[in-house]
Design an enzyme around this catalytic site. Structure first.
Site, PDB file in Angstrom:
ATOM      1  N   ASP A  57       0.140  -2.884   9.000  1.00  0.00           N
ATOM      2  CA  ASP A  57      -1.113  -3.270   9.285  1.00  0.00           C
ATOM      3  C   ASP A  57      -1.689  -4.569   9.015  1.00  0.00           C
ATOM      4  O   ASP A  57      -1.016  -4.923   8.643  1.00  0.00           O
ATOM      5  CB  ASP A  57      -1.608  -2.501   7.697  1.00  0.00           C
ATOM      6  CG  ASP A  57      -1.146  -0.764   7.418  1.00  0.00           C
ATOM      7  OD1 ASP A  57      -0.608  -0.958   8.296  1.00  0.00           O
ATOM      8  OD2 ASP A  57      -1.223  -0.810   6.956  1.00  0.00           O
TER       9      ASP A  57
ATOM     10  N   HIS B   1       1.222  -1.524   0.257  1.00  0.00           N
ATOM     11  CA  HIS B   1       0.223   0.185   0.015  1.00  0.00           C
ATOM     12  C   HIS B   1       0.664   1.171  -0.219  1.00  0.00           C
ATOM     13  O   HIS B   1       1.968   1.097   0.355  1.00  0.00           O
ATOM     14  CB  HIS B   1      -1.131   0.160   1.042  1.00  0.00           C
ATOM     15  CG  HIS B   1      -2.301  -0.993   0.985  1.00  0.00           C
ATOM     16  ND1 HIS B   1      -2.948  -1.461   2.103  1.00  0.00           N
ATOM     17  CD2 HIS B   1      -2.465  -1.666   0.417  1.00  0.00           C
ATOM     18  CE1 HIS B   1      -3.401  -2.505   1.865  1.00  0.00           C
ATOM     19  NE2 HIS B   1      -3.832  -2.712   0.320  1.00  0.00           N
TER      20      HIS B   1
ATOM     21  N   HIS C 236       0.795   3.417  13.061  1.00  0.00           N
ATOM     22  CA  HIS C 236      -1.189   3.656  12.365  1.00  0.00           C
ATOM     23  C   HIS C 236      -1.639   4.252  12.797  1.00  0.00           C
ATOM     24  O   HIS C 236      -3.292   3.792  12.353  1.00  0.00           O
ATOM     25  CB  HIS C 236      -0.062   2.100  11.328  1.00  0.00           C
ATOM     26  CG  HIS C 236      -1.256   2.446  10.066  1.00  0.00           C
ATOM     27  ND1 HIS C 236      -2.550   2.444   9.363  1.00  0.00           N
ATOM     28  CD2 HIS C 236      -0.420   2.757   8.898  1.00  0.00           C
ATOM     29  CE1 HIS C 236      -2.589   2.655   8.406  1.00  0.00           C
ATOM     30  NE2 HIS C 236      -1.377   2.464   7.733  1.00  0.00           N
TER      31      HIS C 236
ATOM     32  N   ASP D 227       1.085   3.818   1.273  1.00  0.00           N
ATOM     33  CA  ASP D 227       1.566   5.061   3.116  1.00  0.00           C
ATOM     34  C   ASP D 227       2.338   3.453   3.266  1.00  0.00           C
ATOM     35  O   ASP D 227       3.595   4.118   4.356  1.00  0.00           O
ATOM     36  CB  ASP D 227       0.414   4.698   3.745  1.00  0.00           C
ATOM     37  CG  ASP D 227      -0.571   3.841   3.985  1.00  0.00           C
ATOM     38  OD1 ASP D 227      -1.028   3.279   3.124  1.00  0.00           O
ATOM     39  OD2 ASP D 227      -0.828   3.823   5.359  1.00  0.00           O
TER      40      ASP D 227
END
Length: 308
Positions: free
Chosen positions: A210, A63, A268, A65
């Site tokens: 994540d 992803h 996060h 980010d």
């Protein structure tokens, strides 16, 4: 042996004025490691003085980010006339995408960039006295987490006991501490276990990237000195956390409790908490009793001491 963590980016998917996207810098003596590299990571490295002498980048998933900072960082290294190779470790099956990302500007760096795919259970990096191991995470993309695990250290040398046994001060002390038996002038043999204690554990730092809460994280973070865990939402958004492949602060604390971790860093962080992470810390501390749970700010440094 120093082990220091610098939190370069602690925001969720969207950067804020207080928090940049995901990146964690680890300095272990002469080694410099980077875990994830969100957009703007190179500027964070300049801002917080880590330098660019990174030898390995560990990517949890693709992803934006977590990876959009890679091209810029490599280009800056190239401008600085870097010669040393750099290794980029990525979840298995994503190597080609990362290679394309590296070449997105149409030019390749003048130093070697080696992209390696890793699966859960792989040793991504095997160094002289520590490893970085990949473990399963549960996100809505191919993903892994990483655990930096030091080797056990030698037991303590009992100098007083050695002298009682007649071992002369000097090289025989070092040989015993290194695990070698020594013979005294009268023919007596002294074994290492007579003067050296049990091996002492090294340190463990775990970074999930994540993820929803998983048993694999509990296993990877068993007795960890520091667990850096996704805590995107507070518990009133637990449903959204599950739907989007993230954790709440409370579920991260439950994982840390089950693992017996010493400290828990909540990262996060959703932009809704960027300026006030108190709800996340409060929820985690209600569960993670007797230990320290905290939301680091960008630029925070944390020294990780040995267990004793």
């Amino acid at each position: 042996m120093s082990l220091c963590v610098t939190f370069l980016g602690t925001s969720g998917a969207v950067p804020t004025t207080q928090r940049n996207t995901s990146a964690v810098f680890v300095r272990r003596e002469g080694d410099r490691l980077l875990f994830d590299c969100g957009e703007g990571t190179q500027r964070q490295m300049m801002r917080f003085g880590t330098g660019f002498a990174v030898s390995h980048v560990f990517v949890t998933h693709l992803h934006g980010d977590h990876v959009l900072g890679i091209p810029g960082l490599l280009q800056t290294m190239d401008f600085n006339e870097r010669d040393d190779p750099i290794a980029v470790h990525v979840p298995a099956g994503t190597r080609r995408e990362v290679e394309r990302l590296v070449g997105a500007t149409g030019t390749d760096p003048d130093f070697p960039v080696r992209v390696h795919g890793v699966e859960a259970g792989d040793v991504a990096l095997s160094a002289d006295d520590y490893e970085v191991r990949a473990f399963d995470t549960d996100h809505d993309a191919r993903s892994v987490g990483y655990a930096l695990v030091e080797d056990d250290r030698k037991g303590r040398f009992d100098r007083e006991r050695a002298e009682e046994l007649g071992v002369p001060v000097g090289p025989k002390f070092q040989r015993l501490h290194a695990g070698e038996a020594v013979e005294l002038e009268d023919g007596t043999v002294v074994e290492p276990d007579q003067v050296v204690g049990d091996p002492r554990p090294g340190r463990t730092v775990v970074y999930t990237g994540d993820t929803r809460p998983t048993g694999a994280t509990v296993e990877a973070a068993e007795d960890a000195d520091l667990l850096i865990h996704d805590a995107t939402f507070a518990d009133d958004n637990a449903g959204r956390a599950g739907q989007t492949g993230h954790s709440t602060a409370a579920s991260a604390a439950e994982i840390a409790n089950r693992a017996g971790a010493e400290r828990l860093a909540l990262v996060h962080v959703s932009s809704r908490y960027a300026g006030n992470p108190t709800p996340l810390e409060r929820e985690a501390r209600e569960i993670f009793e007797g230990r320290r749970a905290f939301v680091p700010d960008d630029g925070d440094e944390l020294d990780v001491p040995y267990p004793e």
